[in-house]
Enzyme design. Structure first.
Site, PDB file in Angstrom:
ATOM      1  CB  SER A 175      76.722  17.417  26.222  1.00 35.78           C
ATOM      2  OG  SER A 175      76.575  18.679  25.602  1.00 35.78           O
ATOM      3  CB  THR A 176      78.844  17.423  21.883  1.00 33.58           C
ATOM      4  OG1 THR A 176      78.653  18.750  22.364  1.00 33.58           O
ATOM      5  CG2 THR A 176      79.111  17.442  20.389  1.00 33.58           C
ATOM      6  CG  HIS A 201      73.781  19.511  27.636  1.00 37.73           C
ATOM      7  ND1 HIS A 201      75.150  19.606  27.784  1.00 37.73           N
ATOM      8  CD2 HIS A 201      73.278  19.460  28.910  1.00 37.73           C
ATOM      9  CE1 HIS A 201      75.461  19.601  29.065  1.00 37.73           C
ATOM     10  NE2 HIS A 201      74.343  19.509  29.769  1.00 37.73           N
ATOM     11  CG  MET A 294      82.863  20.960  25.047  1.00 33.21           C
ATOM     12  SD  MET A 294      84.444  20.223  24.591  1.00 33.21           S
ATOM     13  CE  MET A 294      85.545  21.611  24.868  1.00 33.21           C
ATOM     14  CG  ASP A 297      75.886  19.964  33.122  1.00 32.25           C
ATOM     15  OD1 ASP A 297      75.804  20.356  34.307  1.00 32.25           O
ATOM     16  OD2 ASP A 297      74.894  19.665  32.428  1.00 32.25           O
TER      17      ASP A 297
END
Length: 363
Positions: A175-176, A201, A294, A297
Site C-alpha cells: 500500500s502506502t 492499493h 498502512m 489488509d
C-alpha cells in the site's frame, strides 16, 4: 495533542479553498498556509515549518516535480500529491512517488469542487499517514542521467533460478510507499522467475501506467492483469485499480480472476482477496511478500497462506515508509523472514534456486 500542520500548494484558488476547508474541519489537523505556486510555497515552508504539504503536479513558475525533487533533496518532508486523473497525470504522479512523495489523491477532470469534497476522507487519511511516515533524503540526480529518465535502484546480481516454474507463484501485497518498494523487488528478479501477482492499493486510472513503467525497468514482463488470462512464468500481473485480483486453477494452468465487488478492508483491490486465493489455490507452491503500507489488509490472509504451506517474506520496519501492514502480518504469525527491502529479492531467488535445483548461472 498537537495538530498536524499542513500547507496546501495548488494554482487553483478554488482547490486551495476546498482543501483548506476540509483540513480545518478535522480536529487533529490545521491548514497553516495555502500557496499558489512553488516559490510562494518555499517561503511558507521556511517560515511556517509544516508537518505535511499537499502539492499539485502542474504549477506555474516551477513544475511540481521540479519543486518536489528539490524539496526532497534539501528539506525532506511528507508530501501528498494532488493529481489529475488523466494518463499524463498518472505518469507524472508515479514519477512523484519515485521522487519521494508519500501518496497521492486523484482529483476528477470535471466537477473538481464536488469531486474533492467527496474525497475528503481519503485526503485527510492520507495526510495523517504522511505525517507519520518515514522520510528519507533523496539523492542528487547523477550528472550523466538523461533528463526525465526514470531512475531505478541498482539491481543485485540476478541469479537464474535455473528453469521456469509453472507451479510456483510469488504474491506481493503493498500500500502506502509500495509503488517504489514493489519496483525495488521486481527489478531484482531474473527473467526466468515464477509468475508474480501483485495487489498494490491504487485507484482506477493509474495501474496501467504503473505496470507499463515497471515493464520498462524489469527483466520480467509486467502488465495490468486481465480477467481469465493465463498466469505465466517470467511475468508480473498488477491488480487493476478498482477491481479485486485473485488466482484460480483451470486444468494444469493458473488463471487471473479480475472481478468487481465490495471493498475488503476498505480497499479495492484488496491484498486479503489475493492472498486468500493464494492459500486456497496455490498452497505450498506460493511465496508471499508483504511490503510497506498502512492498515492490516492482507495480514490475516497471509497467515492463512502460511498455514497452507507458503513461505512468506515481510519487509522490516526500518525500510518501510509505513509499517502498518507488515507489522500486522508479523503479529499474525504470517512471516517466515522479516527483511530489509534490499534483501527480499536475493533471499527469494536463493530459495527458488534451492527448491528448484536451479543452476548457478548468472544472467
Amino acid at each position: 495533542m498537537a495538530k498536524t500542520k499542513v500547507v496546501v500548494v495548488d494554482d487553483s484558488a478554488l482547490v486551495r479553498s476546498i482543501l483548506t476547508e476540509i483540513i480545518n474541519r478535522q480536529p487533529d489537523m490545521e491548514c497553516i498556509g495555502a500557496a499558489s505556486d512553488p516559490l510562494m510555497a518555499r517561503e511558507m515552508i521556511r517560515n511556517l515549518n509544516p508537518d505535511v504539504i499537499t502539492l499539485d503536479v502542474e504549477m506555474p513558475k516551477m513544475d511540481g516535480l521540479d519543486f518536489l525533487s528539490r524539496l526532497m533533496r534539501l528539506r525532506p518532508m511528507p508530501v501528498v500529491m494532488v493529481s489529475t486523473l488523466t494518463e499524463r497525470g498518472a505518469d507524472v504522479t508515479l514519477k512523484a512517488l519515485e521522487l519521494g512523495a508519500i501518496d497521492f489523491v486523484a482529483k476528477p477532470k470535471i466537477g473538481v469542487a464536488d469531486g474533492i469534497r467527496l474525497l475528503a476522507q481519503d485526503i485527510t487519511d492520507k495526510i495523517r499517514i504522511a505525517a507519520k511516515a518515514h522520510i528519507r533524503r533523496a539523492a542528487a540526480p547523477a550528472p550523466s542521467a538523461a533528463a526525465g529518465a526514470p531512475v531505478a535502484a541498482k539491481p543485485v546480481t540476478m541469479a537464474s533460478v535455473g528453469r521456469l516454474s509453472t507451479e510456483k507463484i510469488i504474491f506481493i501485497g503493498a500500500s502506502t510507499g509500495g509503488t517504489e518498494a514493489t519496483k525495488d523487488v521486481l527489478i531484482n528478479l531474473p527473467a526466468d522467475c515464477p509468475a508474480v501477482v501483485i495487489t498494490q492499493h491504487m485507484p482506477p486510472g493509474f495501474t496501467k501506467s504503473y505496470a507499463a513503467r515497471l515493464d520498462g525497468l524489469c527483466k520480467i514482463r509486467v502488465k495490468e492483469a486481465q480477467d481469465g488470462e493465463r498466469i505465466l512464468p517470467g511475468h508480473g500481473y498488477i491488480a487493476p485499480g478498482g477491481f479485486h485480483l485473485s488466482v484460480e486453477r483451470s486444468g494444469a494452468n493458473y488463471i487471473a480472476r479480475v472481478q468487481d465487488g465490495e471493498p475488503v478492508n476498505r480497499h479495492k483491490p484488496s491484498v486479503e482477496v489475493l492472498f486468500n486465493s493464494a492459500a486456497r489455490v496455490v498452497g505450498p507452491n506460493a511465496l508471499g511478500i508483504m511490503l510497506t503500507g498502512m492498515g492490516a489488509d492482507g495480514a490475516r490472509a497471509m497467515k492463512v497462506m502460511k498455514d497452507a504451506g507458503s513461505y512468506n517474506y515481510v519487509q522490516d520496519e526500518a525500510s518501510c515508509v509505513v509499517f502498518g501492514m507488515p507489522r500486522e502480518a508479523i503479529a499474525a504469525g504470517a512471516a517466515d523472514e522479516v527483511l530489509p527491502l534490499s534483501e527480499i529479492a536475493s533471499h527469494l531467488i536463493d530459495r527458488l534456486r534451492k527448491t528448484a535445483g536451479g543452476s548457478l548461472n548468472r544472467v
